[in-house]
Scaffold this motif. Structure first.
Motif, mmCIF file in Angstrom:
data_model
loop_
_atom_site.group_PDB
_atom_site.id
_atom_site.type_symbol
_atom_site.label_atom_id
_atom_site.label_comp_id
_atom_site.label_asym_id
_atom_site.label_seq_id
_atom_site.Cartn_x
_atom_site.Cartn_y
_atom_site.Cartn_z
ATOM 1 N N ILE A 215 4.754 -4.893 -4.072
ATOM 2 C CA ILE A 215 4.317 -4.447 -5.399
ATOM 3 C C ILE A 215 4.650 -2.963 -5.550
ATOM 4 O O ILE A 215 4.038 -2.102 -4.919
ATOM 5 C CB ILE A 215 2.811 -4.726 -5.606
ATOM 6 N N SER A 216 5.653 -2.698 -6.404
ATOM 7 C CA SER A 216 6.156 -1.321 -6.538
ATOM 8 C C SER A 216 5.040 -0.340 -6.916
ATOM 9 O O SER A 216 4.980 0.767 -6.388
ATOM 10 C CB SER A 216 7.253 -1.256 -7.592
ATOM 11 N N ARG A 217 4.169 -0.771 -7.846
ATOM 12 C CA ARG A 217 3.101 0.116 -8.314
ATOM 13 C C ARG A 217 2.275 0.643 -7.126
ATOM 14 O O ARG A 217 2.004 1.839 -7.030
ATOM 15 C CB ARG A 217 2.202 -0.657 -9.285
ATOM 16 N N GLY A 295 15.056 -0.097 -3.873
ATOM 17 C CA GLY A 295 13.840 0.019 -4.679
ATOM 18 C C GLY A 295 12.689 0.552 -3.858
ATOM 19 O O GLY A 295 12.867 1.351 -2.939
ATOM 20 N N ALA A 296 11.504 0.082 -4.176
ATOM 21 C CA ALA A 296 10.304 0.624 -3.541
ATOM 22 C C ALA A 296 10.204 0.255 -2.064
ATOM 23 O O ALA A 296 9.478 0.894 -1.308
ATOM 24 C CB ALA A 296 9.071 0.145 -4.295
ATOM 25 N N GLY A 297 10.898 -0.788 -1.626
ATOM 26 C CA GLY A 297 10.806 -1.221 -0.226
ATOM 27 C C GLY A 297 9.502 -1.975 0.013
ATOM 28 O O GLY A 297 8.896 -2.489 -0.931
ATOM 29 N N GLY A 299 9.326 -4.745 1.319
ATOM 30 C CA GLY A 299 9.633 -6.162 1.101
ATOM 31 C C GLY A 299 10.675 -6.270 0.003
ATOM 32 O O GLY A 299 11.479 -5.356 -0.171
ATOM 33 N N ASP A 300 10.661 -7.367 -0.740
ATOM 34 C CA ASP A 300 11.661 -7.618 -1.800
ATOM 35 C C ASP A 300 13.078 -7.666 -1.212
ATOM 36 O O ASP A 300 13.303 -8.367 -0.255
ATOM 37 C CB ASP A 300 11.581 -6.578 -2.930
ATOM 38 N N CYS A 301 13.965 -6.859 -1.790
ATOM 39 C CA CYS A 301 15.387 -6.971 -1.438
ATOM 40 C C CYS A 301 15.940 -5.700 -0.804
ATOM 41 O O CYS A 301 15.426 -4.607 -1.003
ATOM 42 C CB CYS A 301 16.209 -7.253 -2.696
HETATM 43 MG MG MG Z 1 10.809 -3.858 -5.138
#
Ligand code: MG
Ligand code: PMV
Length: 341
Positions: A215-217, A295-297, A299-301
């Motif tokens: 969750i980027s936030r 991105g924010a890291g 997790g995700d991509c």
């Molecule tokens: Mg992300």
């Protein structure tokens, strides 16, 4: 107002400049990901909004799950009204979750759904909506909501391509929104820059999905205090170098700039490179390729640029071994080592 219209909006991933881009005046390079959400819209006797994210539809009565879409509708209605458009209710149906088996990809669904809603309404009223206006209207929706993101995702998804984005002062704009009308706000110079990019450099762009939602936030809230002037200066240098590398087809400079951007993220906060993202990066070892978190890291991509086809294949193989799915790949520029015939 015409009959049924269909529009779509894609996703995005950061190549370089994440976290730095939260500070006004910094630059990021963001890749468009052509995985799409679709919206169908048609005139109706009452407002009806349905997203396949939820099992129920709503009208414009505030509902928490639909707040983002509802607020977008309100802002676009206000804008259209200013333009002299006669408003009427519609049926809006949104499909195409950026997820698999209930786990999100992290390619920008919230920004995308705002752009999608704006595009759908513009289509319904046959109202021309150039990318830049689309971007700014979407920015206003997110800024009004108090979103803590940089809005770089909107720049990329609105322009539907690889872009460099220089951020504006979102706090200043939020203050101006308090006492100025929509038309005044849109007439201001926000001082951002969105530059579509067409790299001369040849590489295969690869997206690896960790299957671990982030969750980027929350990550922004955790990481923000560590962002200092050294991080900002060095990241900006890496981003500017990557822009030169793209333009001059300089593989070594591309490699070193992404490598630096990645190291800067790694030392910013340990939550960014999870075990899976570290594995995703390690897949570059010994290959003509560079990989990093995107991105924010948390997790995700993550992404990789492979400068040879064999390297691209080996990265994908290593990712598979580590339980990282290839979500998307795209060849950029011309290859020298393509099999002939
Ligand atoms: Mg992300
Ligand atoms: O993980 P993503 O794709 O949501 O990217 C976030 C990038 C940040 O710079 C960390 C935040 C932002 O909104 O730009």
């Amino acid at each position: 107002m015409k009959n049924k219209k269909a529009v779509r909006a894609g996703g995005k991933l950061y190549i370089a400049g994440e976290y730095s881009i939260l500070t006004p005046g910094q630059t990021a390079i963001i890749q468009f990901i052509p995985i799409y959400m679709q919206a169908d819209i048609q005139p109706s006797s009452t407002y009806r909004i349905q997203s396949d994210m939820f099992s129920f539809a709503v009208d414009l009565t505030p509902q928490a799950d639909y707040a983002l879409i509802q607020e977008t509708v309100h802002l676009m209605n206000a804008y259209l009204q200013l333009q002299g458009v006669a408003l009427a209710p519609f049926d809006l149906s949104i499909e195409g979750k950026f997820e698999r088996e209930g786990k999100k990809f992290g390619i920008g669904s919230s920004g995308s759904v705002v752009l999608l809603t704006l595009k759908a309404m513009a289509a319904l009223y046959d109202f021309p909506l150039p990318a830049d206006l689309l971007f700014r209207l979407a920015c206003l929706v997110l800024i009004q909501r108090g979103d803590n993101g940089s809005i770089g995702d909107l720049a990329c998804i609105a322009y539907e391509g690889l872009v460099s984005y220089r951020s504006f002062d979102r706090r200043e704009l939020a203050e101006q929104l308090q006492d100025q009308g929509l038309d005044q706000i849109l007439a201001l110079d926000w001082r951002y820059e969105i530059q579509p990019l067409a790299p001369q450099l040849s590489y295969t762009f690869l997206v690896g999905w960790t299957q671990e939602p982030a969750i980027s936030r929350d990550l922004i809230n955790q990481v923000r205090s560590a962002i200092d002037s050294v991080f900002l200066e060095r990241t900006e240098q890496a981003v500017q170098d990557l822009l030169v590398a793209f333009q001059e087809a300089d593989r070594d400079l591309a490699w070193s700039s992404i490598s630096r951007a990645s190291d800067l993220l790694g030392s910013l906060n340990e939550v960014i490179y999870t075990k899976k993202l570290a594995q995703l990066k390690r897949a570059e070892e010994g290959l003509e390729a560079i990989a990093k978190s995107s991105g924010a890291g948390g997790g995700d991509c993550g992404i990789a640029l492979a400068f040879e086809e064999a390297a691209a294949q080996e990265i994908v193989r290593r990712w598979q071994e580590a339980g990282i799915d290839l979500l998307y790949s795209e060849r950029m520029g011309e290859y020298d080592d393509q099999p002939k015939g």
